[in-house]
Design an enzyme around this catalytic site. Structure first.
Site, PDB file in Angstrom:
ATOM      1  N   GLY A   1       0.813  -1.223   0.000  1.00 45.97           N
ATOM      2  CA  GLY A   1       0.000   0.000   0.000  1.00 45.97           C
ATOM      3  C   GLY A   1       0.838   1.261   0.000  1.00 45.97           C
ATOM      4  N   CYS A   2       1.896   1.252   0.799  1.00 45.90           N
ATOM      5  CA  CYS A   2       2.750   2.437   0.895  1.00 45.90           C
ATOM      6  C   CYS A   2       3.497   2.682  -0.416  1.00 45.90           C
ATOM      7  CB  CYS A   2       3.725   2.293   2.060  1.00 45.90           C
ATOM      8  SG  CYS A   2       2.870   2.198   3.659  1.00 45.90           S
ATOM      9  N   THR A   3       3.864   1.614  -1.092  1.00 42.26           N
ATOM     10  CA  THR A   3       4.539   1.747  -2.379  1.00 42.26           C
ATOM     11  C   THR A   3       3.584   2.314  -3.426  1.00 42.26           C
ATOM     12  OG1 THR A   3       6.066  -0.045  -1.869  1.00 42.26           O
ATOM     13  CG2 THR A   3       5.761   0.502  -4.204  1.00 42.26           C
TER      14      THR A   3
END
Length: 150
Positions: free
Chosen positions: A43-45
């Site tokens: 998700g952060c990527t």
């Protein structure tokens, strides 16, 4: 959590190169300050890559993008290099700034309760005031939602 119109808390955090970055360094510019849980997670990527893809549009709107997580400078450097992230990544290892912005909260995962970063984004105006608060954002749509507000 902070609210629209409030003065944004200033901070002094290290970037991926060990340089100290302060919110006050960006007086006269809009700042998109987003808090995320961890470098190199799915998700952060996706969220970081979406901000990177729209980076030129943010710049045209006089906005600086800054991502904040608990990860250290070496992790941020690898993350930025791997995904060609053109914006600032800051380390908040003791989560003091994350707490000041209200993004450090109780989370539940598989019935287990713990404290952690709730993915949140703040738009700060040229005078250092909160222009927008976006709690519990989705990684895939966050960048587009911020651009629409600018």
């Amino acid at each position: 959590m902070l609210e629209k119109g409030m003065k944004a808390p200033d901070f002094a955090l290290s970037d991926k190169d060990g340089n100290i970055v302060r919110l006050s360094d960006f007086a006269g510019k809009k700042v998109v300050l987003y808090f995320y849980p961890k470098d190199n997670t799915p998700g952060c990527t996706r969220q970081a890559c979406a901000f990177a893809a729209a980076y030129d549009e943010f710049a045209r709107k006089n906005a600086v993008v800054i991502g904040v997580s608990r990860d250290g400078a070496p992790s941020h450097a690898k993350f930025a290099e791997k995904y060609n992230l053109p914006f600032i990544l800051l380390s908040d290892p003791d989560h003091a700034v994350t707490e000041a912005y209200g993004a450090w909260q109780e989370k539940k995962l598989y019935g287990k309760v713990s404290m952690g970063v709730v993915r949140s984004t703040f738009v700060i105006d040229e005078r250092g005031n909160i222009a927008s608060v976006m709690p519990k954002v989705k990684p895939d749509t966050n960048a587009a939602e911020v651009l629409a507000q600018l």
